[in-house]
Design an enzyme around this catalytic site. Sequence first.
Site, mmCIF file in Angstrom:
data_model
loop_
_atom_site.group_PDB
_atom_site.id
_atom_site.type_symbol
_atom_site.label_atom_id
_atom_site.label_comp_id
_atom_site.label_asym_id
_atom_site.label_seq_id
_atom_site.Cartn_x
_atom_site.Cartn_y
_atom_site.Cartn_z
ATOM 1 C CB CYS A 260 -0.917 11.456 -0.504
ATOM 2 S SG CYS A 260 -0.965 13.261 -0.471
ATOM 3 N NE ARG B 44 0.978 5.491 13.494
ATOM 4 C CZ ARG B 44 0.364 5.819 12.369
ATOM 5 N NH1 ARG B 44 -0.887 5.463 12.176
ATOM 6 N NH2 ARG B 44 0.996 6.489 11.426
ATOM 7 C CE LYS C 256 -0.719 0.439 5.005
ATOM 8 N NZ LYS C 256 -1.740 0.549 6.062
#
Length: 316
Positions: A237, A150, A78
């Site tokens: 994007c 994260r 991806k």
Amino acid sequence: MTALRLGTRRSALATTQSGWVADQLRAAGHDVELVEITTEGDVSGGLLTSIGGTGVFAAAIRQALADGRVDVAVHSLKDLPTAPEPGLVVAAVPVREDSRDVLVARDGLTLGELPVGSIVGTGSPRRTAQLAALGLGIEIRPIRGNVDTRLRLVSSGQVDAVILARAGLARLGRLEVVTEVLDPIQILPAPGQGALAIECRVDRPDVVEAVSILEDADTRASITAERALLAALEAGCTAPVGALAEVVDGEQGLELSLRAFAGTEDGRIDLRRSLTGRYDDPEALGRRLAQILLEDGAADLDRPSTTASRPSEPVS
């Protein structure tokens, strides 16, 4: 035996993925050396949508291929722009990991259990758009960083939850942190999510042959349909686009079932369409479903000007 220099980003996820590929090639009798490469996406602290999208992760490694500093590159698929790179070829697409997104939330909560006003972190316009469309009353906060960064946002209480790709956590052996695997009915993954791309130079038939043993036909067909749709939608994007193709049994044999989403980040527009087509012509299926989305309103989405050569999804 072929001696191969395999280019990889330095992140834990990238080196884990590249290490898996290297192990497969070594098992086939090849000598493989990992070569770590720093990309702009690794050193910039800005959101990926502001520094050029996830193509910034692929550019430095592709340059190393073109320069002959490495023989093979491993990408999260991806991350790759949809436009072909002159002189390079994706010589193999290995079997795909689970492509779904997952929630990692405080107190073991699921998405539906998060209280109104909860803060969910994601750097992905695609996830933002689909979360907003669910109308759960949550606040979506843009974030950056690798997997551990994260996850620390949740453990430190800076956010109530984050959304990540299940594939990355699986490859890192971190699935125990997942509190919910998100059904694609709620949130469709990014085109190509969960798949790897093994890229090399077209003028190195020895390398192409060496890595071709890792090719998985079903994964190749699925990601080809998804990326054809992405390219046809001219998604860049920041474009909120999701897609998932799956191999199914049809009346005439194997077919591809393709689902797609296009929408706005505020959740105001949430277009979801699906189509089934020929297994042996995945590009046509992707283009047809993109045309349906465009005719049904995707062409009128309020989004920044983009190009079809960029992918739609920041790395999770």
